[in-house]
Design a protein around this motif. Structure first.
Motif, PDB file in Angstrom:
ATOM      1  N   ASP A 121     -42.323 -43.219 -65.786  1.00  0.00           N
ATOM      2  CA  ASP A 121     -43.766 -43.003 -65.956  1.00  0.00           C
ATOM      3  C   ASP A 121     -44.029 -41.501 -66.184  1.00  0.00           C
ATOM      4  OD1 ASP A 121     -44.248 -45.734 -65.477  1.00  0.00           O
ATOM      5  OD2 ASP A 121     -44.264 -45.397 -63.309  1.00  0.00           O
ATOM      6  N   HIS A 122     -45.306 -41.183 -66.407  1.00  0.00           N
ATOM      7  CA  HIS A 122     -45.673 -39.798 -66.714  1.00  0.00           C
ATOM      8  C   HIS A 122     -46.821 -39.340 -65.830  1.00  0.00           C
ATOM      9  CE1 HIS A 122     -43.312 -39.885 -70.437  1.00  0.00           C
ATOM     10  NE2 HIS A 122     -43.719 -41.140 -70.509  1.00  0.00           N
ATOM     11  N   VAL A 123     -46.668 -38.168 -65.256  1.00  0.00           N
ATOM     12  CA  VAL A 123     -47.763 -37.565 -64.499  1.00  0.00           C
ATOM     13  C   VAL A 123     -48.149 -36.257 -65.184  1.00  0.00           C
ATOM     14  CG1 VAL A 123     -48.434 -36.479 -62.320  1.00  0.00           C
ATOM     15  CG2 VAL A 123     -47.121 -38.610 -62.291  1.00  0.00           C
ATOM     16  N   GLY A 137     -47.040 -35.201 -57.705  1.00  0.00           N
ATOM     17  CA  GLY A 137     -46.493 -35.452 -59.037  1.00  0.00           C
ATOM     18  C   GLY A 137     -44.989 -35.226 -59.081  1.00  0.00           C
ATOM     19  N   LEU A 138     -44.528 -34.205 -58.372  1.00  0.00           N
ATOM     20  CA  LEU A 138     -43.096 -33.882 -58.394  1.00  0.00           C
ATOM     21  C   LEU A 138     -42.276 -34.893 -57.598  1.00  0.00           C
ATOM     22  CD1 LEU A 138     -43.288 -29.999 -57.924  1.00  0.00           C
ATOM     23  CD2 LEU A 138     -42.596 -31.250 -59.996  1.00  0.00           C
ATOM     24  N   VAL A 139     -42.824 -35.305 -56.462  1.00  0.00           N
ATOM     25  CA  VAL A 139     -42.044 -36.140 -55.541  1.00  0.00           C
ATOM     26  C   VAL A 139     -41.952 -37.598 -56.011  1.00  0.00           C
ATOM     27  CG1 VAL A 139     -42.086 -37.123 -53.194  1.00  0.00           C
ATOM     28  CG2 VAL A 139     -42.447 -34.678 -53.525  1.00  0.00           C
ATOM     29  N   CYS A 140     -42.932 -38.052 -56.789  1.00  0.00           N
ATOM     30  CA  CYS A 140     -42.959 -39.486 -57.129  1.00  0.00           C
ATOM     31  C   CYS A 140     -41.856 -39.884 -58.108  1.00  0.00           C
ATOM     32  CB  CYS A 140     -44.336 -39.898 -57.657  1.00  0.00           C
ATOM     33  SG  CYS A 140     -44.664 -39.335 -59.332  1.00  0.00           S
ATOM     34  N   ARG A 143     -41.876 -38.395 -64.908  1.00  0.00           N
ATOM     35  CA  ARG A 143     -41.774 -37.167 -65.690  1.00  0.00           C
ATOM     36  C   ARG A 143     -43.086 -36.405 -65.522  1.00  0.00           C
ATOM     37  NH1 ARG A 143     -39.352 -39.790 -70.948  1.00  0.00           N
ATOM     38  NH2 ARG A 143     -39.961 -41.617 -69.735  1.00  0.00           N
ATOM     39  N   PHE A 144     -42.958 -35.105 -65.371  1.00  0.00           N
ATOM     40  CA  PHE A 144     -44.067 -34.313 -64.867  1.00  0.00           C
ATOM     41  C   PHE A 144     -44.396 -33.184 -65.832  1.00  0.00           C
ATOM     42  CE2 PHE A 144     -45.441 -30.612 -62.340  1.00  0.00           C
ATOM     43  CZ  PHE A 144     -46.484 -31.159 -61.617  1.00  0.00           C
ATOM     44  N   ARG A 168     -49.294 -43.739 -67.313  1.00  0.00           N
ATOM     45  CA  ARG A 168     -49.688 -42.343 -67.432  1.00  0.00           C
ATOM     46  C   ARG A 168     -50.727 -42.073 -66.358  1.00  0.00           C
ATOM     47  NH1 ARG A 168     -50.017 -42.250 -73.523  1.00  0.00           N
ATOM     48  NH2 ARG A 168     -48.071 -43.285 -74.014  1.00  0.00           N
ATOM     49  N   LEU A 169     -50.487 -41.047 -65.597  1.00  0.00           N
ATOM     50  CA  LEU A 169     -51.385 -40.707 -64.497  1.00  0.00           C
ATOM     51  C   LEU A 169     -51.819 -39.250 -64.663  1.00  0.00           C
ATOM     52  CD1 LEU A 169     -52.546 -41.551 -61.713  1.00  0.00           C
ATOM     53  CD2 LEU A 169     -50.340 -40.977 -60.701  1.00  0.00           C
ATOM     54  N   VAL A 170     -53.136 -39.053 -64.778  1.00  0.00           N
ATOM     55  CA  VAL A 170     -53.678 -37.696 -64.923  1.00  0.00           C
ATOM     56  C   VAL A 170     -54.332 -37.310 -63.598  1.00  0.00           C
ATOM     57  CG1 VAL A 170     -55.361 -36.248 -66.134  1.00  0.00           C
ATOM     58  CG2 VAL A 170     -54.072 -38.003 -67.396  1.00  0.00           C
ATOM     59  N   LEU A 171     -53.882 -36.206 -63.025  1.00  0.00           N
ATOM     60  CA  LEU A 171     -54.389 -35.771 -61.719  1.00  0.00           C
ATOM     61  C   LEU A 171     -55.109 -34.434 -61.840  1.00  0.00           C
ATOM     62  CD1 LEU A 171     -51.168 -36.428 -59.552  1.00  0.00           C
ATOM     63  CD2 LEU A 171     -53.026 -38.005 -60.035  1.00  0.00           C
ATOM     64  N   THR A 172     -56.299 -34.363 -61.275  1.00  0.00           N
ATOM     65  CA  THR A 172     -57.008 -33.080 -61.297  1.00  0.00           C
ATOM     66  C   THR A 172     -57.843 -32.885 -60.032  1.00  0.00           C
ATOM     67  OG1 THR A 172     -58.542 -31.662 -62.541  1.00  0.00           O
ATOM     68  CG2 THR A 172     -59.043 -34.007 -62.524  1.00  0.00           C
TER      69      THR A 172
END
Ligand SMILES: *Cc1c(COP(=O)(O)O)cnc(C)c1O
Length: 389
Positions: A121-123, A137-140, A143-144, A168-172
Motif C-alpha cells: 500500500d501507499h502512505v 506512516g513509517l511503522v505500518c 511505501r511512504f 492509498r492513504l493520505v495523512l495530514t
C-alpha cells in the motif's frame, strides 16, 4: 556499545539538549515551574479547560463511581458506560456515524495507519506532519512518501504516478502544530477523492478551537464525513483532559476495533477520565465565549507583534510562532523571556526543519489581555535579538 554520555555531551554542545521543567500544581497561565513564578505561553490548553472546576468536579465524582484504573483493555472488560457515552457524544459532535477512543493521539495515529495500510500500500504525508503521523506512516510497512507542505499539486502528482495496486492513504495535520497554519483541506479532499485515496485529518490543534461549534478544521472548511472519511482528534489539548479518538463510518470504526493493535493491546483510559471529557465536551459546545476570548487574544497578539516588527507565521490559530532561525539564538531569547517571568519555549531541529528555530507562542482563553501585553513588551525589549538575519 555506543558511548551514550559522549553523545549526550555532543548534543549539549550543539544547543539541542532537551530538559524538563517541573510544574507545581495545575495547568494554567500563571504557574510555578522550577520554583519560579511565570506566565506560560506554551500549553495546548487552548480553552483553559485542563483545570476547569466543572471538569475537575466531573472527574472527582466519576472516580467515586468508576474508581481509578480501567483494569483491562476495551475488548476485555475495561469499556465502561462512561467510555461508551463519550464515544456516542463525540460521534454526534463531529457529525459521524461512530467514534472510537484511544489512550493517546500518538496511538490513534499508529493504529489507523496499521489497520488500513501495510505492505504493497501507499502512505502519503505532508512534510510537516506531526511526528506521530510520520511514525504511523513509517511503522505500518506501506511505501511512504512526503509531499511538499500544504501543496496539493505535489500530492496530486505523486498519487498520479503510483501503480494501480494497493490502498492509498493520505495523512495530514488539520492545523500544523509547529507553524499554526491550516492544511488546504478542501483541495486535499478533492485530490484524494479523484485518486481513490483515503484522507485522514489529525485535528489535534483544530478541535475545540476552530469552527462555529468548535468541531475543528473540518467545520471551519465545511467538509463532511464523505469528503474526509477519517478524523482523528486529541483530548489533551483544547479539551483539557487526555486521550484521543477517531471518528468515521461504522465500517471504519469496526475495522479499527478488530485490528488496530494500539487499540486492542492496551488498557482502556480510566472511565473517570472519559466522564471528565464529557463535561469538557459540553463546555466546548456550549461556551462559545471561550473561543471568542481566545481569538480576540490572537488578534491582539498578532497586531502587537506586527507593530514591533516580529516575524510571525501564516497562522489564524492560537499557535503563533515567532521565526528566529538559529537554534542558539532562539534558546537565548527563550532564556531572556524566562528571566522576565515569561515561559515561551524555543523549538529547534529536529522538531522543525534546520534553520527555522522559533519561539512557539501559544495562546489560551485563560490568558488575560494584560498577560499578552506583558509578553509583547518583553518581546519588544528583546527585539534586536529577535530580528531575523
Ligand atoms: C499532540 C499531537 C498528537 C499526539 O496526541 P497525544 O494525545 O498527545 O499523544 C498527535 N497529532 C498532533 C498533530 C498533535 O499535536
Amino acid at each position: 556499545m555506543r558511548d551514550l554520555a559522549a553523545q549526550l555531551e555532543a548534543r549539549r554542545k550543539q544547543g539541542l539538549y532537551r530538559a524538563r521543567r517541573i510544574l507545581e500544581g495545575r495547568q494554567k497561565p500563571q504557574q510555578t515551574v522550577d520554583g519560579r513564578e511565570v506566565v506560560a505561553f506554551c500549553s495546548n490548553d487552548y480553552l483553559g479547560l485542563a483545570a476547569h472546576p466543572k471538569v475537575v468536579a466531573a472527574f472527582r465524582k466519576a472516580a467515586g463511581v468508576y474508581g481509578v484504573g480501567a483494569g483491562a483493555a476495551h475488548l476485555v472488560n475495561g469499556h465502561t458506560r462512561a467510555h461508551h457515552a463519550l464515544e456516542e457524544e463525540l460521534a454526534a459532535f463531529t457529525n459521524r456515524e461512530r467514534a472510537l477512543l484511544f489512550s493517546t493521539g500518538y496511538m490513534a495515529n499508529l493504529g489507523v495507519a496499521q489497520a488500513l495500510a501495510g505492505r504493497g500500500d501507499h502512505v502519503l504525508e505532508d512534510r510537516l506532519n506531526h511526528a506521530s503521523l510520520i511514525d504511523a506512516g513509517l511503522v505500518c510497512g506501506a511505501r511512504f512518501q512526503r509531499y511538499r507542505h500544504a501543496t496539493g499539486v505535489d500530492l496530486a502528482q505523486r498519487l498520479a504516478s503510483l501503480d494501480a495496486t494497493g490502498e492509498r492513504l493520505v495523512l495530514t495535520d488539520g492545523v500544523f502544530s509547529m507553524d499554526g497554519d491550516l492544511a488546504p483541506l478542501p483541495e486535499l479532499a478533492r485530490i484524494a477523492e479523484a485518486h481513490g485515496a483515503w484522507l485522514m485529518v489529525d485535528d489535534a490543534h483544530g478541535l475545540g478551537v476552530l469552527g462555529a461549534t468548535g468541531a475543528g478544521s473540518l467545520e471551519h472548511f465545511g467538509l463532511d464525513a464523505r469528503r474526509v472519511p477519517i478524523l482523528m482528534g486529541t483530548l489533551g489539548k483544547a479539551f483539557g483532559t487526555a486521550g484521543a479518538f477517531v471518528a468515521g463510518s461504522e465500517a471504519l470504526i469496526e475495522t479499527l476495533i478488530q485490528s488496530a493493535r494500539t487499540y486492542v493491546y492496551t488498557t482502556a483510559m480510566p472511565g473517570a477520565l472519559a466522564e471528565a471529557t464529557r463535561a469538557s465536551l459540553r463546555i466546548v459546545q456550549d461556551d462559545t465565549k471561550r473561543r471568542e476570548t481566545l481569538f480576540a487574544l490572537v488578534k491582539r497578539f498578532r497586531e502587537g507583534a506586527a507593530r514591533i516588527g516580529l516575524r510571525l507565521m501564516d497562522s489564524i490559530t492560537p499557535i503563533q510562532p515567532i521565526l528566529v532561525g538559529d537554534s542558539a539564538r532562539a534558546m537565548a531569547l527563550s532564556d531572556q523571556l524566562l528571566e522576565q517571568g515569561l515561559l515561551v519555549p524555543a523549538i529547534r531541529p529536529p522538531t522543525v526543519p534546520e534553520g527555522t528555530a522559533r519561539l512557539r507562542v501559544t495562546l489560551s482563553a485563560a490568558h488575560t489581555r494584560g498577560q499578552v501585553d506583558r509578553l509583547l513588551e518583553a518581546l519588544e525589549t528583546a527585539h534586536e535579538a529577535v530580528a531575523p538575519d
